[in-house]
Motif scaffolding. Structure first.
Motif, PDB file in Angstrom:
ATOM      1  N   CYS A   1      69.931  35.058  40.231  1.00 56.94           N
ATOM      2  CA  CYS A   1      69.326  34.290  41.320  1.00 56.94           C
ATOM      3  C   CYS A   1      69.718  32.810  41.183  1.00 56.94           C
ATOM      4  O   CYS A   1      69.437  32.187  40.160  1.00 56.94           O
ATOM      5  CB  CYS A   1      67.806  34.441  41.292  1.00 56.94           C
ATOM      6  SG  CYS A   1      66.999  33.548  42.639  1.00 56.94           S
ATOM      7  N   PRO A   2      70.360  32.228  42.209  1.00 55.69           N
ATOM      8  CA  PRO A   2      70.828  30.841  42.072  1.00 55.69           C
ATOM      9  C   PRO A   2      69.707  29.802  42.102  1.00 55.69           C
ATOM     10  O   PRO A   2      69.883  28.689  41.594  1.00 55.69           O
ATOM     11  CB  PRO A   2      71.776  30.660  43.263  1.00 55.69           C
ATOM     12  CG  PRO A   2      71.326  31.662  44.257  1.00 55.69           C
ATOM     13  CD  PRO A   2      70.776  32.816  43.483  1.00 55.69           C
ATOM     14  N   THR A   3      68.568  30.127  42.682  1.00 56.34           N
ATOM     15  CA  THR A   3      67.481  29.144  42.772  1.00 56.34           C
ATOM     16  C   THR A   3      66.347  29.432  41.797  1.00 56.34           C
ATOM     17  O   THR A   3      65.339  28.733  41.814  1.00 56.34           O
ATOM     18  CB  THR A   3      66.903  29.129  44.199  1.00 56.34           C
ATOM     19  OG1 THR A   3      66.412  30.434  44.511  1.00 56.34           O
ATOM     20  CG2 THR A   3      67.951  28.701  45.200  1.00 56.34           C
ATOM     21  N   ASN A   4      66.485  30.440  40.954  1.00 52.57           N
ATOM     22  CA  ASN A   4      65.455  30.835  39.982  1.00 52.57           C
ATOM     23  C   ASN A   4      64.104  31.110  40.639  1.00 52.57           C
ATOM     24  O   ASN A   4      63.062  30.740  40.109  1.00 52.57           O
ATOM     25  CB  ASN A   4      65.298  29.777  38.877  1.00 52.57           C
ATOM     26  CG  ASN A   4      66.519  29.720  38.004  1.00 52.57           C
ATOM     27  OD1 ASN A   4      67.212  30.715  37.817  1.00 52.57           O
ATOM     28  ND2 ASN A   4      66.804  28.546  37.470  1.00 52.57           N
ATOM     29  N   CYS A   5      64.130  31.740  41.797  1.00 52.25           N
ATOM     30  CA  CYS A   5      62.864  32.086  42.448  1.00 52.25           C
ATOM     31  C   CYS A   5      62.314  33.406  41.921  1.00 52.25           C
ATOM     32  O   CYS A   5      61.169  33.742  42.199  1.00 52.25           O
ATOM     33  CB  CYS A   5      63.027  32.132  43.960  1.00 52.25           C
ATOM     34  SG  CYS A   5      64.099  33.425  44.551  1.00 52.25           S
ATOM     35  N   LEU A   6      63.098  34.138  41.148  1.00 54.50           N
ATOM     36  CA  LEU A   6      62.653  35.386  40.536  1.00 54.50           C
ATOM     37  C   LEU A   6      62.541  35.187  39.030  1.00 54.50           C
ATOM     38  O   LEU A   6      63.378  34.533  38.415  1.00 54.50           O
ATOM     39  CB  LEU A   6      63.650  36.515  40.816  1.00 54.50           C
ATOM     40  CG  LEU A   6      63.819  36.929  42.267  1.00 54.50           C
ATOM     41  CD1 LEU A   6      64.968  37.901  42.406  1.00 54.50           C
ATOM     42  CD2 LEU A   6      62.550  37.543  42.794  1.00 54.50           C
ATOM     43  N   SER A   7      61.511  35.761  38.446  1.00 53.51           N
ATOM     44  CA  SER A   7      61.347  35.709  36.992  1.00 53.51           C
ATOM     45  C   SER A   7      60.624  36.972  36.540  1.00 53.51           C
ATOM     46  O   SER A   7      59.897  37.591  37.309  1.00 53.51           O
ATOM     47  CB  SER A   7      60.568  34.458  36.573  1.00 53.51           C
ATOM     48  OG  SER A   7      59.276  34.482  37.141  1.00 53.51           O
ATOM     49  N   MET A   8      60.849  37.332  35.300  1.00 51.21           N
ATOM     50  CA  MET A   8      60.184  38.499  34.729  1.00 51.21           C
ATOM     51  C   MET A   8      58.882  38.057  34.071  1.00 51.21           C
ATOM     52  O   MET A   8      58.834  37.042  33.386  1.00 51.21           O
ATOM     53  CB  MET A   8      61.069  39.162  33.665  1.00 51.21           C
ATOM     54  CG  MET A   8      62.286  39.816  34.230  1.00 51.21           C
ATOM     55  SD  MET A   8      61.860  41.298  35.111  1.00 51.21           S
ATOM     56  CE  MET A   8      63.372  42.196  35.030  1.00 51.21           C
ATOM     57  N   THR A   9      57.837  38.834  34.268  1.00 52.10           N
ATOM     58  CA  THR A   9      56.557  38.539  33.642  1.00 52.10           C
ATOM     59  C   THR A   9      56.324  39.515  32.501  1.00 52.10           C
ATOM     60  O   THR A   9      57.114  40.427  32.279  1.00 52.10           O
ATOM     61  CB  THR A   9      55.411  38.665  34.665  1.00 52.10           C
ATOM     62  OG1 THR A   9      55.331  40.027  35.099  1.00 52.10           O
ATOM     63  CG2 THR A   9      55.619  37.752  35.851  1.00 52.10           C
ATOM     64  N   GLU A  10      55.230  39.343  31.790  1.00 51.06           N
ATOM     65  CA  GLU A  10      54.900  40.250  30.702  1.00 51.06           C
ATOM     66  C   GLU A  10      53.957  41.362  31.156  1.00 51.06           C
ATOM     67  O   GLU A  10      53.440  42.102  30.338  1.00 51.06           O
ATOM     68  CB  GLU A  10      54.285  39.481  29.540  1.00 51.06           C
ATOM     69  CG  GLU A  10      53.012  38.761  29.882  1.00 51.06           C
ATOM     70  CD  GLU A  10      52.479  37.933  28.732  1.00 51.06           C
ATOM     71  OE1 GLU A  10      51.274  37.648  28.760  1.00 51.06           O
ATOM     72  OE2 GLU A  10      53.233  37.587  27.839  1.00 51.06           O
ATOM     73  N   GLU A  11      53.782  41.505  32.454  1.00 44.51           N
ATOM     74  CA  GLU A  11      52.885  42.529  32.989  1.00 44.51           C
ATOM     75  C   GLU A  11      53.588  43.884  32.989  1.00 44.51           C
ATOM     76  O   GLU A  11      54.670  44.040  33.548  1.00 44.51           O
ATOM     77  CB  GLU A  11      52.469  42.167  34.411  1.00 44.51           C
ATOM     78  CG  GLU A  11      51.476  43.109  35.018  1.00 44.51           C
ATOM     79  CD  GLU A  11      51.045  42.682  36.413  1.00 44.51           C
ATOM     80  OE1 GLU A  11      50.302  43.450  37.026  1.00 44.51           O
ATOM     81  OE2 GLU A  11      51.458  41.618  36.874  1.00 44.51           O
ATOM     82  N   TYR A  12      52.978  44.865  32.337  1.00 41.14           N
ATOM     83  CA  TYR A  12      53.570  46.191  32.264  1.00 41.14           C
ATOM     84  C   TYR A  12      52.627  47.280  32.742  1.00 41.14           C
ATOM     85  O   TYR A  12      53.010  48.442  32.795  1.00 41.14           O
ATOM     86  CB  TYR A  12      54.032  46.512  30.843  1.00 41.14           C
ATOM     87  CG  TYR A  12      52.961  46.377  29.788  1.00 41.14           C
ATOM     88  CD1 TYR A  12      52.122  47.431  29.487  1.00 41.14           C
ATOM     89  CD2 TYR A  12      52.803  45.192  29.098  1.00 41.14           C
ATOM     90  CE1 TYR A  12      51.143  47.309  28.523  1.00 41.14           C
ATOM     91  CE2 TYR A  12      51.840  45.061  28.125  1.00 41.14           C
ATOM     92  CZ  TYR A  12      51.017  46.115  27.835  1.00 41.14           C
ATOM     93  OH  TYR A  12      50.052  45.986  26.877  1.00 41.14           O
TER      94      TYR A  12
END
Length: 182
Positions: free
Chosen positions: A114-125
């Motif tokens: 993602c070029p704008t870093n609008c997506l990120s991984m969380t620790e929610e499983y």
């Protein structure tokens, strides 16, 4: 007479081999009896995920430029990006963004590219539900920040299983095959 002696020797060798197998089983059992339990009581205790854990995806609507790079790098073309072209500004405007976590393989390609870093991984499983249609998250559900496991007052966090000694985590030092037939 010779056949009877040969049968007796063969029988005694098999009995000794069986006793060795039983002895090896007792050694393994006694080794495991001296270990600390590795089980955590899940609903009340939770392990803290590692730093690079790939959990639920978090989406920031304001940062997204609707470039659809996430859709192109996804191995299953999963993210659904709805946008419209604004003629007066000649830019794309994002209307809707959704990900179906029932199909997602959590590879992390969308987050990485993602070029704008609008997506990120969380620790929610903990994403389990009774209806698979509830796993289709739109931009509102994706924008919700998860409660951190460390800050969750209802659970006790277990940092990791590193409190166990290294010898216990690596298994048996003299791992011999029990079924070693010659």
């Amino acid at each position: 007479m010779f056949a009877m002696m040969n049968g007796l020797v063969n029988y005694s060798q098999q009995a000794i081999q069986a006793a060795r197998y039983i002895g090896q089983g007792f050694v393994v059992t006694s080794d495991h009896m001296n270990r600390l339990p590795m089980t955590i009581q899940y609903p009340y205790e939770k392990l803290i995920p590692s730093e690079r854990f790939r959990g639920r995806i978090h989406f920031e609507f304001d940062k997204c430029i609707a470039c659809e790079v996430c859709v192109r790098v996804c191995p299953i073309n999963l993210p659904v990006v709805d946008w419209e072209l604004r003629e007066n500004v000649r830019k794309k405007q994002l209307k809707n963004y959704s990900i179906d976590f029932a199909v997602c393989i959590f590879c992390g390609n969308c987050v990485e590219y993602c070029p704008t870093n609008c997506l990120s991984m969380t620790e929610e499983y903990e994403l389990s539900t009774y209806d698979r249609h509830e796993l289709n998250y739109d931009q509102i559900a994706l924008g919700r920040l998860p409660v951190s496991i460390i800050q969750d007052p209802t659970t006790q966090t277990v940092p990791s299983l590193n409190y166990l000694s290294k010898g216990i985590m690596q298994g048996h030092s003299d791992s011999r095959s029990v079924t070693n037939f010659q």
